[in-house]
Write an enzyme that holds these catalytic residues in place. Structure first.
Site, PDB file in Angstrom:
ATOM      1  N   GLN A 113       0.878  -1.175   0.000  1.00 28.37           N
ATOM      2  CA  GLN A 113       0.000   0.000   0.000  1.00 28.37           C
ATOM      3  C   GLN A 113       0.914   1.223   0.000  1.00 28.37           C
ATOM      4  OE1 GLN A 113      -2.421   0.534   3.532  1.00 28.37           O
ATOM      5  NE2 GLN A 113      -4.194   1.145   2.321  1.00 28.37           N
ATOM      6  N   THR A 140       2.823   0.464   6.898  1.00 27.74           N
ATOM      7  CA  THR A 140       1.470  -0.083   6.918  1.00 27.74           C
ATOM      8  C   THR A 140       1.607  -1.597   7.017  1.00 27.74           C
ATOM      9  OG1 THR A 140      -0.422  -0.600   5.491  1.00 27.74           O
ATOM     10  CG2 THR A 140       1.521   0.185   4.393  1.00 27.74           C
ATOM     11  N   THR A 141       0.605  -2.230   7.553  1.00 27.87           N
ATOM     12  CA  THR A 141       0.620  -3.694   7.633  1.00 27.87           C
ATOM     13  C   THR A 141      -0.286  -4.293   6.561  1.00 27.87           C
ATOM     14  OG1 THR A 141      -0.942  -3.328   9.409  1.00 27.87           O
ATOM     15  CG2 THR A 141       1.251  -4.058  10.041  1.00 27.87           C
ATOM     16  N   HIS A 142      -0.526  -3.536   5.490  1.00 26.27           N
ATOM     17  CA  HIS A 142      -1.496  -3.979   4.492  1.00 26.27           C
ATOM     18  C   HIS A 142      -0.828  -4.686   3.326  1.00 26.27           C
ATOM     19  CE1 HIS A 142      -3.914  -0.610   6.547  1.00 26.27           C
ATOM     20  NE2 HIS A 142      -4.102  -1.767   7.146  1.00 26.27           N
ATOM     21  N   ASN A 143      -0.117  -5.754   3.660  1.00 24.42           N
ATOM     22  CA  ASN A 143       0.513  -6.591   2.646  1.00 24.42           C
ATOM     23  C   ASN A 143      -0.559  -7.469   2.006  1.00 24.42           C
ATOM     24  OD1 ASN A 143       1.994  -6.554   5.402  1.00 24.42           O
ATOM     25  ND2 ASN A 143       3.639  -6.543   3.925  1.00 24.42           N
TER      26      ASN A 143
END
Ligand code: SF4
Length: 397
Positions: A155, A323-326
């Site tokens: 992201q 962000t942790t939106h892998n």
């Protein structure tokens, strides 16, 4: 949920520029609520410790609040905590999962037989389990063939921090989801062909917390320690907000996940290796968003502001939190040659293995993944009821 003053200030500025701001949708309970499983949620108190913590108040729509305790009371459910699944075990022909091997709390290896295995770890952990278990053909970036590990994407984040002499925001009374969004620059909202990129971003302002040290935004040029730093915290605490840009990231042939040829974890398994960098399309997108957030910042008339956005010299750096939106790596699709799971999240290669999570996304389309992950999981669960009655490859049907 009621909007805090920082959100209202952003809302007014956005409306003044002809944009269409709206409250950020979220999963915090605004009032007492008992869900369909009998789980009781209390009204959110804006405690300021929403992110990175469980909710002591049972207000956050997370599984431990809304589902797990009800599930645990079912007579046919057993939960084994402190267990770490190492591998999904397969039959000799590799076409059927026989169960999983896990390490229990004493690090003893246990084989758990199973008719059905659901891989529901974090998205990149899902990919690691699939690769290590030999489920699906690993992706080869040289040929473009193989499916497990392809379409890894992330992201694109950026933001403009604004400081106001006259503000009295109260960040300590924050909730993880409180905030105001603008979607006018999101995917499919305007003609991005004209701007020279595909993708988009949603913009938002929300004071989610005022936690010590972690959340102390200060104007550019402020020393990072010492007396001047302390003095600046006293001066600026509660007087800043940040306009965040949460942007898309396309998937690319040379961005992928595979098993590391050199490094291993303490249990002897190859580590998961990530090959990834930012690409010109996504840099152009985020630079476009920089111009939008700076226009919004100016409209709020702050005392000072500064932006942080990737530019053409930026490379992916795993060290700072972004962000942790892998997403991606075990994507859903209609063709086994280009996807790891079918439209129901069932493995094409091992039909009694199903894989739920953001690993199924073919690219990151700007939004935080949780909503779509939840929806896909319900979709998968619905198909699973059919599968359990009649186990088979579900295909595209
Ligand atoms: S802010 Fe978050 S953690 Fe705090 S009560 Fe509300 S939902 Fe719970």
């Amino acid at each position: 949920m009621p909007q805090a003053s920082a959100s209202r200030r952003f809302h007014e500025a956005a409306e003044g520029l002809g944009l269409h701001p709206f409250p950020r949708p979220g999963g915090n309970a605004s009032r007492a609520y008992t869900n369909e499983y009998g789980m009781q949620l209390g009204p959110c108190t804006y405690c300021g410790f929403c992110e990175w913590y469980g909710c002591y108040n049972y207000s956050k729509a997370s599984p431990q609040t809304c589902v797990l305790d009800a599930l645990y009371r079912q007579p046919n459910v057993e939960i084994r905590t402190d267990s770490n699944v190492m591998k999904v075990e397969l039959s000799q022909d590799g076409k059927h999962a026989t169960g999983v091997t896990y390490l229990d709390e004493n690090l003893e290896e246990v084989f758990q037989p199973a008719d059905l295995v659901l891989i529901c770890a974090y998205s990149i952990h899902n990919v690691h389990l699939l690769l290590h278990s030999g489920i699906g053909t690993p992706y080869d970036p040289a040929t473009g063939e193989g499916v497990v590990g392809r379409n890894y994407s992330y992201q694109m984040m950026g933001g403009t921090s604004c400081f106001f002499d006259d503000a009295e925001f109260k960040p300590f009374a924050g909730a993880g989801i409180e905030g105001t969004c603008v979607m006018d620059f999101g995917i499919e909202q305007i003609d991005f062909g004209r701007e020279g990129f595909i993708g988009g971003s949603y913009l938002s302002v929300g004071l989610t917390n005022g936690q010590p040290i972690r959340s102390m935004p200060l104007p550019e040029g402020t020393p990072r320690w010492g007396a001047e730093w302390k003095q600046a915290i006293g001066q600026w605490y509660g007087k800043s907000l940040s306009i965040g840009s949460h942007g898309s990231n396309m998937s690319y042939r040379d961005c992928y996940l595979d098993l590391d040829p050199t490094y291993r974890d303490p249990f002897g398994r190859p580590l998961l290796r990530m090959t990834f960098d930012w690409k010109p399309n996504d840099i152009r997108m985020t630079q476009f968003m920089k111009r939008q957030t700076e226009a919004l910042a100016e409209a709020m008339q702050p005392t000072s502001w500064n932006s942080s956005y990737k530019d053409e010299n930026s490379h992916y750096d795993i060290r700072p939190y972004q962000t942790t939106h892998n997403v991606g790596g075990a994507i859903m699709g209609t063709d086994p040659a280009t996807s790891a799971v079918n439209r129901y999240l069932q493995s094409w290669d091992v039909p009694n293995v199903w894989v739920s999570g953001a690993s199924a996304f073919p690219q990151n389309i700007q939004f935080n993944p949780t909503g779509a992950v939840g929806a896909l999981t319900y979709w998968m669960a619905d198909a699973l009821r059919d599968y359990i009655r009649d186990p088979r490859p579900m295909g595209e049907g």
